[in-house]
Design a protein around this motif. Structure first.
Motif: not given
Length: 122
Positions: A59-66, A73-78, A85-86, A114-119
């Protein structure tokens, strides 16, 4: 490329240490998938992509938990490099808190894009 499993399921005798490690990783992944740790609103999340895949989302740093949808942003696990992007992810797509065993289910570990159009809508 290294072989993950070096013996037939019908072999006899003790497992090779490399096989034991692969079996332990796979067993941990199945247990984590079956009983995900709840996400508390802090830290990385496991996001469902497609039918069986999971990806690591941050989650983005300014994102509220609820918040719903959640901006992440999806990130590489390693390597922890950003793969997208967002994105706006519905909370129903969150499997739970990210844990190490989930890395076996990611596109990045399998060498797939990753699939080109992530929904990530519900």
């Amino acid at each position: 490329m290294t072989a993950r499993f070096r013996r037939c399921g019908h072999g006899s005798g003790p497992l090779h240490p490399g096989d034991q490690k692969a079996v332990a990783e796979f067993t941990a992944m199945l247990a984590a998938r079956r009983r995900p740790a709840p996400w508390t609103g802090r830290g990385d999340v496991a996001v469902r992509i497609g039918e069986r895949g999971l990806e690591r989302g941050r989650p983005l740093p300014e994102q509220q938990p609820g918040t719903d949808p959640l901006a992440l942003v999806l990130i590489h696990p390693d390597t922890e490099t950003a793969l997208t992007g967002t994105l706006h992810c519905a909370r129903t797509r969150i499997h739970g808190a990210w844990t190490g065993p989930y890395r076996l289910l990611t596109h990045a570990l399998a060498g797939r894009d990753l699939p080109p159009e992530i929904d990530l809508s519900p």
